[in-house]
Design an enzyme around this catalytic site. Structure first.
Site, mmCIF file in Angstrom:
data_model
loop_
_atom_site.group_PDB
_atom_site.id
_atom_site.type_symbol
_atom_site.label_atom_id
_atom_site.label_comp_id
_atom_site.label_asym_id
_atom_site.label_seq_id
_atom_site.Cartn_x
_atom_site.Cartn_y
_atom_site.Cartn_z
ATOM 1 N N TYR A 170 -3.537 -0.752 10.046
ATOM 2 C CA TYR A 170 -3.274 -0.798 8.698
ATOM 3 C C TYR A 170 -1.872 -0.613 8.095
ATOM 4 O O TYR A 170 -1.217 -1.509 7.418
ATOM 5 C CB TYR A 170 -4.174 -0.339 7.782
ATOM 6 N N SER A 190 0.845 -1.164 0.054
ATOM 7 C CA SER A 190 -0.117 -0.129 0.143
ATOM 8 C C SER A 190 0.796 0.999 -0.047
ATOM 9 O O SER A 190 2.056 1.135 0.101
ATOM 10 C CB SER A 190 -0.760 0.093 1.221
HETATM 11 P P1 NAD Z 1 -11.838 -5.049 -1.096
HETATM 12 O O1 NAD Z 1 -12.414 -4.830 0.335
HETATM 13 O O2 NAD Z 1 -12.953 -4.749 -2.006
HETATM 14 O O3 NAD Z 1 -11.224 -6.581 -1.239
HETATM 15 C C1 NAD Z 1 -10.557 -7.201 -0.367
HETATM 16 C C2 NAD Z 1 -11.251 -8.955 -0.512
HETATM 17 O O4 NAD Z 1 -10.501 -9.254 0.672
HETATM 18 C C3 NAD Z 1 -12.673 -8.971 -0.857
HETATM 19 O O5 NAD Z 1 -12.849 -9.998 -1.492
HETATM 20 C C4 NAD Z 1 -12.943 -9.973 0.644
HETATM 21 O O6 NAD Z 1 -13.892 -10.564 0.745
HETATM 22 C C5 NAD Z 1 -11.402 -10.443 0.864
HETATM 23 N N1 NAD Z 1 -11.348 -10.855 2.424
HETATM 24 C C6 NAD Z 1 -11.554 -10.117 3.440
HETATM 25 N N2 NAD Z 1 -11.163 -10.650 4.707
HETATM 26 C C7 NAD Z 1 -11.152 -11.894 4.232
HETATM 27 C C8 NAD Z 1 -10.813 -13.298 4.868
HETATM 28 N N3 NAD Z 1 -10.731 -13.306 6.223
HETATM 29 N N4 NAD Z 1 -10.520 -14.311 4.075
HETATM 30 C C9 NAD Z 1 -10.615 -14.393 2.885
HETATM 31 N N5 NAD Z 1 -10.845 -13.316 2.139
HETATM 32 C C10 NAD Z 1 -10.919 -12.130 2.696
HETATM 33 O O7 NAD Z 1 -10.611 -4.161 -1.098
HETATM 34 P P2 NAD Z 1 -9.431 -3.989 -2.156
HETATM 35 O O8 NAD Z 1 -9.239 -2.531 -2.391
HETATM 36 O O9 NAD Z 1 -9.795 -4.762 -3.629
HETATM 37 O O10 NAD Z 1 -8.439 -4.473 -1.438
HETATM 38 C C11 NAD Z 1 -7.512 -5.771 -1.902
HETATM 39 C C12 NAD Z 1 -6.064 -5.321 -1.530
HETATM 40 O O11 NAD Z 1 -5.482 -4.071 -1.775
HETATM 41 C C13 NAD Z 1 -6.084 -5.361 0.254
HETATM 42 O O12 NAD Z 1 -4.922 -5.961 0.555
HETATM 43 C C14 NAD Z 1 -5.898 -3.784 0.414
HETATM 44 O O13 NAD Z 1 -5.438 -3.419 1.747
HETATM 45 C C15 NAD Z 1 -5.045 -3.397 -0.788
HETATM 46 N N6 NAD Z 1 -5.047 -2.119 -1.156
HETATM 47 C C16 NAD Z 1 -6.059 -1.204 -1.442
HETATM 48 C C17 NAD Z 1 -6.062 -0.088 -1.961
HETATM 49 C C18 NAD Z 1 -7.265 0.666 -2.344
HETATM 50 O O14 NAD Z 1 -7.149 2.187 -2.409
HETATM 51 N N7 NAD Z 1 -8.494 0.307 -2.682
HETATM 52 C C19 NAD Z 1 -4.947 0.824 -1.599
HETATM 53 C C20 NAD Z 1 -3.989 0.189 -1.252
HETATM 54 C C21 NAD Z 1 -4.086 -1.129 -1.019
#
Ligand code: NAD
Length: 251
Positions: free
Chosen positions: A156, A143
């Protein structure tokens, strides 16, 4: 040239594949030719359908990754289905927003557990197969908060700092076994993870004003980096954290 990025015959595990960035990267790998095990604690039916429509083999495993023995169950299912694990994308992650002074132990533990503990132990379990075959591509989802402190998200930021360091530690140990361990640091992307930010007019404007690309990222924006780090094109790259952030870190 396109051979460099071809994933035909490769098999991948993607965690958090039901939605958001996980879904985007799953489709990117499938478009490049990979067969995929989709892992999530909710149904990934929609992603599964789209992967199969691309002509790839795909299965899903619905499992809470934080449960005891979950990581071993994921690896066993991947080996049963595909006989090998070439690519692992550690994408599943959660965020909790509360000022540090009020932050609970539960919010600390839940986030650290999924975002960093599971990342390490799932990678360890998958690497046992990769090491035997002297081939593997691990992609961890870090991130911008691997680099920056963030606002009211202390666990986080800590967990994503750990993801960056896990990436480097494993890259050092495993390069000699043909296993590349890299990370992608997404910028501000329009997914469930950032819904609260996008709905807050003050935070949303402050974020958008600071992104040189002048827009939020989308799950499509991360496909290229995932395919690159999963493919032969990145064979001599390991321990790297690749920002896909519309220029945020350059500012
Ligand atoms: P999101 O919340 O849409 O996706 C997260 C996914 O993880 C979902 O499909 C959810 O069902 C799954 N999940 C959550 N808890 C779980 C568990 N206990 N077991 C199995 N699966 C589980 O969010 P996203 O933005 O797509 O996030 C994906 C990754 O990207 C994450 O690691 C997040 O920290 C990272 N990220 C996102 C952003 C952003 O701006 N969206 C920025 C930096 C990093």
């Amino acid at each position: 040239m396109s051979d460099l990025f071809d994933l035909t015959g490769k098999t991948a595990i993607v965690t958090g594949a039901s939605t958001g960035l996980g879904k985007g990267m799953t489709l990117g790998l499938a478009e490049a030719g990979a067969d995929i095990l989709l892992v999530d604690h909710v149904s990934s039916d929609e992603t599964l359908k789209e992967v199969k429509a691309l002509g790839r083999k795909a299965e899903q495993l619905i499992i809470d990754l934080t449960m005891k023995d979950a990581v071993q169950a994921v690896v066993s299912k991947a080996l049963e289905t595909f006989n090998k694990i070439d690519i692992l994308i550690n994408n599943a992650g959660i965020i909790r927003r509360t000022p540090a002074i009020e932050f609970s132990e539960k919010d600390w533990d839940d986030v650290m557990n999924l975002n960093s503990r599971v990342v390490f132990f799932l990678t360890q379990a998958a690497a046992r197969d990769m090491m035997k075959r002297k081939y593997g591509k691990v992609i961890n989802i870090a991130s911008l908060l691997s680099f920056q402190g963030g606002i009211i998200v202390p666990s986080y930021s800590a967990s994503k700092g750990a993801v960056m360091q896990i990436t480097k530690a494993l890259a050092n140990e495993w390069a000699k076994f043909g296993i590349n361990v890299n990370a992608i640091a997404p910028g501000y992307m329009a997914t469930n993870n950032t819904k609260a930010l996008r709905e807050d007019p003050v935070r949303s404007k402050a974020i958008l004003d600071r992104i040189p690309a002048e827009r939020w990222g989308t799950p499509d924006d991360i496909k290229g980096a995932a395919v690159f780090l999963a493919s032969r094109a990145s064979d001599y790259i390991t321990g790297h954290v690749l920002a896909v952030d519309g220029g945020w870190l350059a500012r």
